[in-house]
Design an enzyme around this catalytic site. Sequence first.
Site: not given
Ligand code: PLP
Length: 284
Positions: A33, A147, A180, A205
């Site tokens: 997603y 993701k 994270e 991610l």
């Molecule tokens: N880390 C995780 C586990 C996430 O699910 C997300 C966003 O959904 C992020 C980091 C941040 O990613 P982004 O800046 O692309 O929204």
Amino acid sequence: MSRVGYVGGSYLPHRSAAVHIEDRGYQFADGVYEVLAVIGGHLVDEKPHLARLSRSLAELRIAAPMSNPALNVVVREVIRRNAVRNGIVYLQITRGSAPRDHAFPTAARPVLVITACRNRPTNPRAAAEGVAVIIIPDIRWQRCDIKSVSLLPNVLGKQRAKKAGAFEAWQIDRDGQVTEGTSTNAWIVIADATVVTRQADNAILNGVTRLAVLDIIGREGYRLVERPFTVAEAKTAREAFLTSTTVELLPIVKIDEELIADRLPGPLSRKLREFYQADAAAVG
Ligand code: PLP
């Protein structure tokens, strides 16, 4: 005005749009997603989001249901039909529906779902006052760079944070290093105003907001190191903050019971948030 969702090739009323009961996303979390922000009617960072989506699909060997230019058109149509000015677009692709069997089906066609939401949590209080995070073990798999819709550890972690009255849970790996948050990337600012965030490896991610903030740091000439950091280092850091598409950049003022930066959003966190918002508003 009622909401419209896109499911497997059709625009349908949001409330009745559905996927098949044997969709592999539903049965195996066999899908990926993206979440994109819409500001002033324009998609923010569309290119890196679609690039990450293509990468996630390739890593899981799920065929793209359409080309990125075609996806571009459909996403815009969903935004238009939902009259989104400031909001969120959610995009999900699963391997499709097939009789339940763990191995890849031979005949399934990937199913694309797109939904849009007409508002975005702006968190003015969280931005002004900062937020708290708790520390939890990282119990996820070894490909957090994908993701995937398989988010159960993230769900459990966020619920733990909520129950503890915190905004987010920072996950730590077996070496005691922060990976994270459950839906955000993790950052600290150390003594000589150096920003520290974990390198984009398989343990995190690689957030699109993370990439945007890294760009800002480079452009504005701030110091940066991409490396893991421990909870102890975070608790004694000058500042800490988190980033994601949905919440942008939020200062952290408490980690577990430890107050960060005298419980006030740090100056660099505030500055980076301002730069990020200015850049995001300038799209389109
Ligand atoms: N880390 C995780 C586990 C996430 O699910 C997300 C966003 O959904 C992020 C980091 C941040 O990613 P982004 O800046 O692309 O929204």
